[in-house]
Motif scaffolding. Structure first.
Motif, mmCIF file in Angstrom:
data_model
loop_
_atom_site.group_PDB
_atom_site.id
_atom_site.type_symbol
_atom_site.label_atom_id
_atom_site.label_comp_id
_atom_site.label_asym_id
_atom_site.label_seq_id
_atom_site.Cartn_x
_atom_site.Cartn_y
_atom_site.Cartn_z
ATOM 1 N N MET A 150 0.828 -1.197 0.000
ATOM 2 C CA MET A 150 0.000 0.000 0.000
ATOM 3 C C MET A 150 0.867 1.254 0.000
ATOM 4 S SD MET A 150 -3.081 -0.691 2.730
ATOM 5 C CE MET A 150 -1.963 -0.937 4.098
ATOM 6 N N THR A 151 0.392 2.308 -0.692
ATOM 7 C CA THR A 151 1.057 3.594 -0.628
ATOM 8 C C THR A 151 0.714 4.260 0.709
ATOM 9 O OG1 THR A 151 -0.812 4.753 -1.621
ATOM 10 C CG2 THR A 151 0.835 3.809 -3.128
ATOM 11 N N LYS A 152 1.435 5.327 1.032
ATOM 12 C CA LYS A 152 1.153 6.025 2.291
ATOM 13 C C LYS A 152 -0.263 6.586 2.299
ATOM 14 C CE LYS A 152 5.847 7.366 3.622
ATOM 15 N NZ LYS A 152 6.753 8.501 3.944
ATOM 16 N N GLN A 153 -0.700 7.115 1.145
ATOM 17 C CA GLN A 153 -2.043 7.672 1.054
ATOM 18 C C GLN A 153 -3.100 6.592 1.233
ATOM 19 O OE1 GLN A 153 -2.803 9.777 -2.573
ATOM 20 N NE2 GLN A 153 -4.788 10.560 -1.911
ATOM 21 N N THR A 154 -2.896 5.446 0.571
ATOM 22 C CA THR A 154 -3.831 4.335 0.710
ATOM 23 C C THR A 154 -3.830 3.803 2.134
ATOM 24 O OG1 THR A 154 -3.471 3.705 -1.596
ATOM 25 C CG2 THR A 154 -4.459 2.051 -0.156
ATOM 26 N N GLY A 155 -2.647 3.722 2.734
ATOM 27 C CA GLY A 155 -2.552 3.245 4.104
ATOM 28 C C GLY A 155 -3.284 4.146 5.079
ATOM 29 N N ALA A 156 -3.163 5.469 4.880
ATOM 30 C CA ALA A 156 -3.859 6.417 5.746
ATOM 31 C C ALA A 156 -5.369 6.286 5.591
ATOM 32 C CB ALA A 156 -3.415 7.845 5.427
ATOM 33 N N LEU A 157 -5.823 6.134 4.336
ATOM 34 C CA LEU A 157 -7.251 5.964 4.081
ATOM 35 C C LEU A 157 -7.766 4.679 4.718
ATOM 36 C CD1 LEU A 157 -9.882 6.798 2.707
ATOM 37 C CD2 LEU A 157 -9.074 5.664 0.615
ATOM 38 N N ALA A 158 -6.956 3.628 4.674
ATOM 39 C CA ALA A 158 -7.352 2.352 5.275
ATOM 40 C C ALA A 158 -7.582 2.499 6.773
ATOM 41 C CB ALA A 158 -6.280 1.291 5.001
ATOM 42 N N TRP A 159 -6.710 3.235 7.446
ATOM 43 C CA TRP A 159 -6.872 3.436 8.887
ATOM 44 C C TRP A 159 -8.096 4.304 9.193
ATOM 45 C CZ3 TRP A 159 -4.883 0.677 12.628
ATOM 46 C CH2 TRP A 159 -3.694 -0.027 12.393
ATOM 47 N N VAL A 160 -8.382 5.290 8.332
ATOM 48 C CA VAL A 160 -9.577 6.123 8.514
ATOM 49 C C VAL A 160 -10.831 5.260 8.380
ATOM 50 C CG1 VAL A 160 -10.971 7.983 7.522
ATOM 51 C CG2 VAL A 160 -8.499 8.282 7.790
ATOM 52 N N LEU A 161 -10.861 4.413 7.337
ATOM 53 C CA LEU A 161 -12.004 3.513 7.150
ATOM 54 C C LEU A 161 -12.166 2.579 8.338
ATOM 55 C CD1 LEU A 161 -11.712 2.537 3.363
ATOM 56 C CD2 LEU A 161 -13.347 4.107 4.430
ATOM 57 N N MET A 162 -11.045 2.104 8.879
ATOM 58 C CA MET A 162 -11.116 1.216 10.038
ATOM 59 C C MET A 162 -11.735 1.936 11.232
ATOM 60 S SD MET A 162 -8.107 -0.859 12.066
ATOM 61 C CE MET A 162 -7.992 -2.209 10.911
ATOM 62 N N ALA A 163 -11.359 3.206 11.441
ATOM 63 C CA ALA A 163 -11.904 3.972 12.558
ATOM 64 C C ALA A 163 -13.407 4.194 12.391
ATOM 65 C CB ALA A 163 -11.182 5.315 12.676
ATOM 66 N N VAL A 164 -13.834 4.558 11.175
ATOM 67 C CA VAL A 164 -15.255 4.790 10.908
ATOM 68 C C VAL A 164 -16.052 3.511 11.113
ATOM 69 C CG1 VAL A 164 -16.938 5.381 9.126
ATOM 70 C CG2 VAL A 164 -14.830 6.713 9.336
ATOM 71 N N LEU A 165 -15.537 2.400 10.596
ATOM 72 C CA LEU A 165 -16.218 1.122 10.758
ATOM 73 C C LEU A 165 -16.316 0.722 12.224
ATOM 74 C CD1 LEU A 165 -14.702 -0.868 7.759
ATOM 75 C CD2 LEU A 165 -17.120 -0.335 8.100
ATOM 76 N N SER A 166 -15.284 1.010 12.987
ATOM 77 C CA SER A 166 -15.299 0.691 14.417
ATOM 78 C C SER A 166 -16.430 1.433 15.121
ATOM 79 C CB SER A 166 -13.961 1.058 15.059
ATOM 80 O OG SER A 166 -12.897 0.340 14.473
ATOM 81 N N LEU A 167 -16.616 2.704 14.767
ATOM 82 C CA LEU A 167 -17.677 3.502 15.377
ATOM 83 C C LEU A 167 -19.060 2.989 14.967
ATOM 84 C CD1 LEU A 167 -16.185 7.096 14.963
ATOM 85 C CD2 LEU A 167 -16.422 5.800 17.090
ATOM 86 N N ILE A 168 -19.201 2.674 13.667
ATOM 87 C CA ILE A 168 -20.506 2.207 13.178
ATOM 88 C C ILE A 168 -20.857 0.848 13.766
ATOM 89 C CG2 ILE A 168 -21.794 1.442 11.151
ATOM 90 C CD1 ILE A 168 -20.302 3.524 9.518
ATOM 91 N N TRP A 169 -19.935 -0.102 13.631
ATOM 92 C CA TRP A 169 -20.245 -1.454 14.097
ATOM 93 C C TRP A 169 -20.208 -1.572 15.616
ATOM 94 C CZ3 TRP A 169 -17.248 -4.114 9.592
ATOM 95 C CH2 TRP A 169 -18.153 -4.423 8.578
ATOM 96 N N GLY A 170 -19.413 -0.734 16.259
ATOM 97 C CA GLY A 170 -19.421 -0.743 17.711
ATOM 98 C C GLY A 170 -20.744 -0.272 18.285
ATOM 99 N N SER A 171 -21.457 0.543 17.490
ATOM 100 C CA SER A 171 -22.773 1.033 17.908
ATOM 101 C C SER A 171 -23.898 0.067 17.533
ATOM 102 C CB SER A 171 -23.045 2.401 17.263
ATOM 103 O OG SER A 171 -22.025 3.321 17.580
ATOM 104 N N SER A 172 -23.589 -0.939 16.731
ATOM 105 C CA SER A 172 -24.617 -1.864 16.253
ATOM 106 C C SER A 172 -25.271 -2.643 17.384
ATOM 107 C CB SER A 172 -24.005 -2.845 15.242
ATOM 108 O OG SER A 172 -23.572 -2.175 14.082
#
Length: 304
Positions: free
Chosen positions: A1-23
């Motif tokens: 992964m590029t640095k930009q892709t890697g950063a986006l991956a971590w952002v997506l992980m954080a968003v998913l954690s908030l959404i699914w943690g609230s499920s």
């Protein structure tokens, strides 16, 4: 992964954690009025209807060989887990369900190694072990040390994580040509009709909706769960699968318990020291499992 892709991956992980943690708290609110089967069906129907326009548009991209695989994705990644989690939460706290969900990376690794010949570095294995250990600490803390509080209904969550692990590997290695939106929308469209038939013809859903106090609030919680926690989150999740490895993607389930426990506190549950220790271990385990070893730079030869 590029640095930009890697950063986006971590952002997506954080968003998913908030959404699914609230499920899990949304499932709990749905169960205030509706049965486990009704909660699972409403969740699937809401998600499939929401994504139906995308599914119709994407069907022309699907080859014949992919239809059965997409059906499997619908069952493994959405339909079956939706019912298993709802049934489990009739007997175990929502925070415990969220904690047990962190078993997904372990089963992802096992299924990947057994069926897809995936190899993992010692660092990845150690990170998974530490994260899993943190999960065990959270389970013990959540029961106040009373193991009998975890009855067999907890095994339904474990079974759901096995399905999640199989689904992750299936998407990564068997459906590489379809994008995340197409996979999510069509897989839900394929299982959505089953949810409709079950909900309207095999349950007293309509009767409860018109006669039970608080039914519309519970329905709203489940619909929100279906749209955010299933439809939108699965698109983000499947995109993350395409961008990264199954282990990285499934590691989001190590962060979900933290959000789930926080919701549990807001809903009146106690937070023990073990919760802090377990969550700390989980975060460190996720970091360690996904940390890449920096390549050794070649020595610079002095120029004369």
């Amino acid at each position: 992964m590029t640095k930009q892709t890697g950063a986006l991956a971590w952002v997506l992980m954080a968003v998913l954690s908030l959404i699914w943690g609230s499920s899990f708290i949304l499932i709990k609110r749905g169960l205030d009025v509706f049965s486990a089967g009704e909660v699972g069906a409403i969740r699937i129907v809401a998600a499939s209807v929401f994504l139906l326009p995308i599914a119709i548009h994407g069907m022309k991209k699907v080859q014949k060989k992919d239809w059965f695989l997409l059906l499997c994705v619908g069952f493994f990644g959405s339909f079956i887990p939706a019912f298993l989690f709802a049934k489990a939460q009739t007997q175990i706290p929502s925070s415990v369900a969220g904690i047990l969900n962190a078993l997904t990376p372990l089963f992802t690794m096992i299924i990947g190694a057994v069926f897809y010949s995936q190899k993992f570095t010692p660092r990845t294995v150690l990170g998974l072990i530490i994260g899993f250990g943190g999960t065990v600490v959270l389970i013990l803390a959540g029961t106040g040390g009373d193991l009998s509080a975890l009855n067999y209904y907890a095994l339904l969550v474990v079974l759901a994580t096995i399905f999640y692990g199989a689904n992750l590997n299936l998407i990564k290695f068997k459906i590489p040509d379809l994008n995340a939106r197409t996979i999510t929308s069509i897989s839900l469209a394929l299982v959505g009709p089953l949810g409709i038939v079950y909900l309207f013809f095999m349950t007293p859903f309509v009767e409860k909706l018109t006669s039970v106090e608080g039914a519309y609030f519970s329905l709203g919680a489940i619909v929100l769960l279906g749209i955010m926690g299933t439809a939108i989150a699965l698109i983000l999740f499947n995109q993350l699968v395409k961008m990264t490895t199954p282990i990285f993607t499934s590691s989001v389930t190590y962060l979900i318990p933290i959000v789930a426990v926080i919701w549990g506190i807001l809903d009146g549950e106690q937070l023990f020291l073990g919760h802090y220790l377990g969550m700390t271990a989980i975060i460190f385990g996720v970091y360690l499992a996904n940390r890449k070893k920096k390549p050794v730079q070649p020595a610079q030869v002095p120029k004369g």
